[in-house]
Design an enzyme around this catalytic site. Structure first.
Site, PDB file in Angstrom:
ATOM      1  N   ASP A  38       0.827  -1.203   0.000  1.00  0.00           N
ATOM      2  CA  ASP A  38       0.000   0.000   0.000  1.00  0.00           C
ATOM      3  C   ASP A  38       0.861   1.253   0.000  1.00  0.00           C
ATOM      4  O   ASP A  38       1.981   1.258   0.530  1.00  0.00           O
ATOM      5  CB  ASP A  38      -0.906  -0.011   1.241  1.00  0.00           C
ATOM      6  CG  ASP A  38      -1.864   1.152   1.281  1.00  0.00           C
ATOM      7  OD1 ASP A  38      -2.884   1.095   0.587  1.00  0.00           O
ATOM      8  OD2 ASP A  38      -1.578   2.130   2.006  1.00  0.00           O
ATOM      9  N   LYS A  59      -3.113   3.552  -2.665  1.00  0.00           N
ATOM     10  CA  LYS A  59      -4.471   4.075  -2.479  1.00  0.00           C
ATOM     11  C   LYS A  59      -4.371   5.244  -1.513  1.00  0.00           C
ATOM     12  O   LYS A  59      -4.146   5.060  -0.323  1.00  0.00           O
ATOM     13  CB  LYS A  59      -5.416   3.026  -1.922  1.00  0.00           C
ATOM     14  CG  LYS A  59      -5.662   1.855  -2.857  1.00  0.00           C
ATOM     15  CD  LYS A  59      -6.720   0.928  -2.333  1.00  0.00           C
ATOM     16  CE  LYS A  59      -8.104   1.549  -2.411  1.00  0.00           C
ATOM     17  NZ  LYS A  59      -8.525   1.794  -3.791  1.00  0.00           N
ATOM     18  N   MET A 171      -8.839  10.896   7.530  1.00  0.00           N
ATOM     19  CA  MET A 171      -9.191  11.354   6.181  1.00  0.00           C
ATOM     20  C   MET A 171     -10.066  12.613   6.210  1.00  0.00           C
ATOM     21  O   MET A 171     -11.033  12.733   5.475  1.00  0.00           O
ATOM     22  CB  MET A 171      -9.878  10.224   5.409  1.00  0.00           C
ATOM     23  CG  MET A 171      -8.952   9.042   5.159  1.00  0.00           C
ATOM     24  SD  MET A 171      -9.782   7.559   4.500  1.00  0.00           S
ATOM     25  CE  MET A 171     -10.448   6.852   6.031  1.00  0.00           C
TER      26      MET A 171
END
Length: 269
Positions: A38, A59, A171
């Site tokens: 990742d 991602k 996020m």
């Protein structure tokens, strides 16, 4: 259903530094035939998987990302060949990492799934600040929440604020002003708050502030993703939080002590 001979390990790579990996994670990497790495995981993980084919499957929010469906096809394809696939995710694999989708997909395909837990960036952020997310004098728990849902809607910020738990928001940097404004409808603007960027890594940066000024302070200090937003009275226990600017300036001028963090002051690890 016939089980395939290979398997997939969903591996929690931790927030950054390799020394935060668990021993179990290191052993899984050593046995890996294929490493799906990742973008938020430390690239040096590949050095711990000497026999693995390394495939980067980045991602990150706001960036060009590898489609989730493609990652799942890769896992199924290599596991079906009898290989040990390690899917290395930044932080904790079971927290905001789409592990649920991957586990369900692999089980439907008859593929064994192993889960290796690790340290989430929210815990690394708290460690960097030197605070307890569940300090019993300040709160009764901690809530981990993402700032936006799959359909790009948002959580019920008023309900979350009303819990009076420490909020660890993932996020959320692209919409931090909106998040703070919504929370301030329930919480006092003076509520302690912090942002920790690249938590648990050598590049870690921390900013202490209060809910009412957090968004402006973040913009002024140039903070961005990936970062964790922490809000709640427990954050007020961070060292240096209560200092005012004048006393810190006096310390600096006298060279009596290194500068300590202030409200709205950003500092590196």
């Amino acid at each position: 259903m016939t089980m395939v001979s290979g398997k997939v390990t969903l591996l929690s790579a931790g927030p950054g530094d390799l020394d935060l990996l668990t021993i179990r994670a290191a052993k899984a990497l050593e046995r890996a035939d294929v490493l799906l790495l990742d973008d938020l995981a430390n690239a040096q993980l590949a050095t711990l998987a000497p026999n693995a084919r390394v495939i980067r499957v980045g991602k990150r929010g706001g960036c060009k990302s590898t489609p989730q469906a493609f990652i799942q096809r890769l896992m199924r394809r290599y596991a079906a060949k009898g290989l040990h696939v390690v899917r290395a995710k930044g932080g904790e694999a079971l927290l905001f990492g789409r592990a649920g989708e991957e586990i369900a997909d692999l089980r439907r395909a008859g593929i064994e799934v192993e889960i290796v837990n690790g340290i989430s960036s929210g815990f690394a952020a708290a460690a960097g600040l030197g605070v307890s997310l569940t300090h019993r004098e300040h709160c009764q728990g901690v809530t981990f929440v993402t700032a936006h849902l799959q359909d790009d809607s948002e959580p019920d910020w008023a309900a979350l604020a009303a819990t009076r738990t420490t909020l660890a928001i993932y996020m959320g940097m692209s919409r931090i002003a909106h998040v703070c404004a919504r929370l301030a409808e329930t919480l006092a603007p003076s509520t302690p708050a912090a942002v920790v960027q690249w938590a648990g890594s050598a590049s870690e940066r921390r900013l202490l502030s209060r809910l009412g000024s957090l968004a402006d302070d973040v913009a002024a200090a140039g903070f961005g993703s990936p970062a964790v937003i922490l809000i709640g009275d427990a954050i007020g226990a961070a060292e240096g939080f209560a200092l005012d600017a004048s006393s810190a300036s006096a310390q600096d001028d006298a060279n009596a002590a290194p500068r300590r963090p202030l409200d709205g002051y950003a500092y590196a690890a």
